[in-house]
Design a protein around this motif. Sequence first.
Motif, short mmCIF file in Angstrom:
data_model
loop_
_atom_site.label_atom_id
_atom_site.label_comp_id
_atom_site.label_asym_id
_atom_site.label_seq_id
_atom_site.Cartn_x
_atom_site.Cartn_y
_atom_site.Cartn_z
N MET A 1 -9.80 0.49 28.20
CA MET A 1 -10.16 -0.37 27.07
C MET A 1 -9.13 -1.50 26.90
O MET A 1 -9.48 -2.65 26.66
N LYS A 2 -7.86 -1.17 27.07
CA LYS A 2 -6.81 -2.18 26.94
C LYS A 2 -6.87 -3.19 28.09
O LYS A 2 -6.45 -4.33 27.92
N CYS A 3 -7.37 -2.78 29.25
CA CYS A 3 -7.55 -3.73 30.35
C CYS A 3 -8.65 -4.73 30.01
O CYS A 3 -8.54 -5.91 30.31
N VAL A 4 -9.73 -4.23 29.37
CA VAL A 4 -10.83 -5.13 28.98
C VAL A 4 -10.32 -6.11 27.92
O VAL A 4 -10.60 -7.30 27.97
N TYR A 5 -9.53 -5.61 26.98
CA TYR A 5 -9.00 -6.47 25.90
C TYR A 5 -7.84 -7.34 26.39
O TYR A 5 -7.40 -8.24 25.73
N ARG A 6 -7.36 -6.99 27.57
CA ARG A 6 -6.26 -7.69 28.27
C ARG A 6 -4.89 -7.47 27.61
O ARG A 6 -3.97 -8.27 27.74
N SER B 1 -19.60 -16.08 24.99
CA SER B 1 -20.44 -17.09 24.34
C SER B 1 -19.71 -18.42 24.29
O SER B 1 -20.31 -19.48 24.18
N THR B 2 -18.38 -18.38 24.38
CA THR B 2 -17.58 -19.61 24.34
C THR B 2 -17.44 -20.24 25.73
O THR B 2 -17.60 -21.44 25.88
N PHE B 3 -17.12 -19.41 26.72
CA PHE B 3 -16.78 -19.95 28.04
C PHE B 3 -17.85 -19.70 29.11
O PHE B 3 -17.70 -20.16 30.24
N GLY B 4 -18.88 -18.91 28.80
CA GLY B 4 -19.81 -18.49 29.85
C GLY B 4 -19.16 -17.38 30.65
O GLY B 4 -18.15 -16.81 30.20
N PRO B 5 -19.66 -17.01 31.83
CA PRO B 5 -19.06 -15.92 32.59
C PRO B 5 -17.59 -16.22 32.91
O PRO B 5 -17.29 -17.28 33.45
N GLN C 1 -7.41 -18.71 26.80
CA GLN C 1 -8.81 -18.28 26.78
C GLN C 1 -8.96 -16.90 26.17
O GLN C 1 -9.86 -16.65 25.37
N ILE C 2 -8.04 -16.00 26.53
CA ILE C 2 -8.10 -14.64 25.99
C ILE C 2 -7.94 -14.65 24.46
O ILE C 2 -8.68 -13.98 23.74
N LEU C 3 -7.01 -15.44 23.97
CA LEU C 3 -6.78 -15.49 22.52
C LEU C 3 -8.02 -16.01 21.80
O LEU C 3 -8.38 -15.53 20.73
N ARG C 4 -8.67 -16.99 22.41
CA ARG C 4 -9.88 -17.55 21.80
C ARG C 4 -11.01 -16.51 21.79
O ARG C 4 -11.71 -16.35 20.79
N ILE C 5 -11.16 -15.79 22.90
CA ILE C 5 -12.19 -14.75 22.98
C ILE C 5 -11.92 -13.67 21.93
O ILE C 5 -12.81 -13.21 21.23
N ARG C 6 -10.65 -13.28 21.79
CA ARG C 6 -10.30 -12.26 20.79
C ARG C 6 -10.59 -12.75 19.38
O ARG C 6 -11.02 -11.99 18.52
N GLU D 1 -14.87 -13.45 19.55
CA GLU D 1 -15.93 -12.61 20.12
C GLU D 1 -15.61 -11.13 20.21
O GLU D 1 -16.46 -10.29 20.01
N MET D 2 -14.38 -10.82 20.59
CA MET D 2 -14.06 -9.45 20.98
C MET D 2 -13.06 -8.81 20.01
O MET D 2 -12.01 -9.39 19.73
N THR D 3 -13.40 -7.64 19.50
CA THR D 3 -12.49 -6.96 18.59
C THR D 3 -12.10 -5.61 19.18
O THR D 3 -12.95 -4.91 19.74
#
Length: 239
Positions: free
Chosen positions: A54-59, A73-77, A87-92, A95-97
């Motif tokens: 799970m931590k790998c997915v959340y980076r 939804s922000t960057f596409g694939p 990019q990771i900070l923006r996704i967190r 989009e991702m919690t």
Amino acid sequence: MKHFLEVRNLSKNFLLHILNDKHIPALEDISFSMDQGEIIGLTGKSGSGKSSLMKCVYRTYLASGESMVYDSSTFGPIDLIEATEHQILRIRKEEMTYCSQFLNVIPRVPAVEIVAESLLVKGVAENEAFRRSREFLERLGLPAELWDAYPSTFSGGEQQRINVARSIISQPRFLLIDEPTASLDQKTKDVVIEAILEMKRSGTSVILITHDEYTLTKLADRELKLVGGRICEAEAATA
Ligand SMILES: Nc1ncnc2c1ncn2[C@@H]1O[C@H](COP(=O)(O)OP(=O)(O)OP(=O)(O)O)[C@@H](O)[C@H]1O
Ligand SMILES: [Mg+2]
């Protein structure tokens, strides 16, 4: 078909400097995919690598391996192994919690404020954020006298409710949730399960770690079982 998340041959080794650079292979050759709106139940014995995956997915952990493509939804694939920190900070943020096994909060912030913060960062007005947070804490059965108290002194189950509330109140697009019902009574467990199902109905995709057969059966569309850092079997859990 484009998947919501597609993980290919992911692995994670920990290098322990304190033990003469000993390698601990926590995850090996993990491949799976999930679709939007799906709930994957990640199971396996303690130490099998669930939280690490799970931590790998959340980076939180940087994995190695072929790829881990998330349909953002922000960057596409986007490959979460190679994505930039920005990019990771923006996704967190958008989009991702990630809801960890343990509540980890700044001391001396009242419970209701911790929950409301998740809505405030998404631009919800202050009055509305606090109103919805109180409503949610009430739904989770947290006594009203605790709403303005500091969670560091709360019981395990009370802390868990704050942790779960702040993770799901903002209805993220992708929820990673580690043991959400572990120290909850049956009634509260059912409330948390229903809240997660409501999110699923509105399109949220979820990776759920649980040791609890009841929670797994109620929530998971599919079970992914880890044994010693490898995927053991994929079987449908019947809801
Ligand atoms: N940061 C780390 N540094 C070194 N080793 C780690 C680290 N994180 C996890 N590990 C090791 O990786 C293995 C998997 O741990 P992980 O926390 O993923 O297990 P888990 O399946 O979530 O267990 P539990 O059900 O007890 O939460 C364990 O052997 C653990 O000691
Ligand atoms: Mg764990």
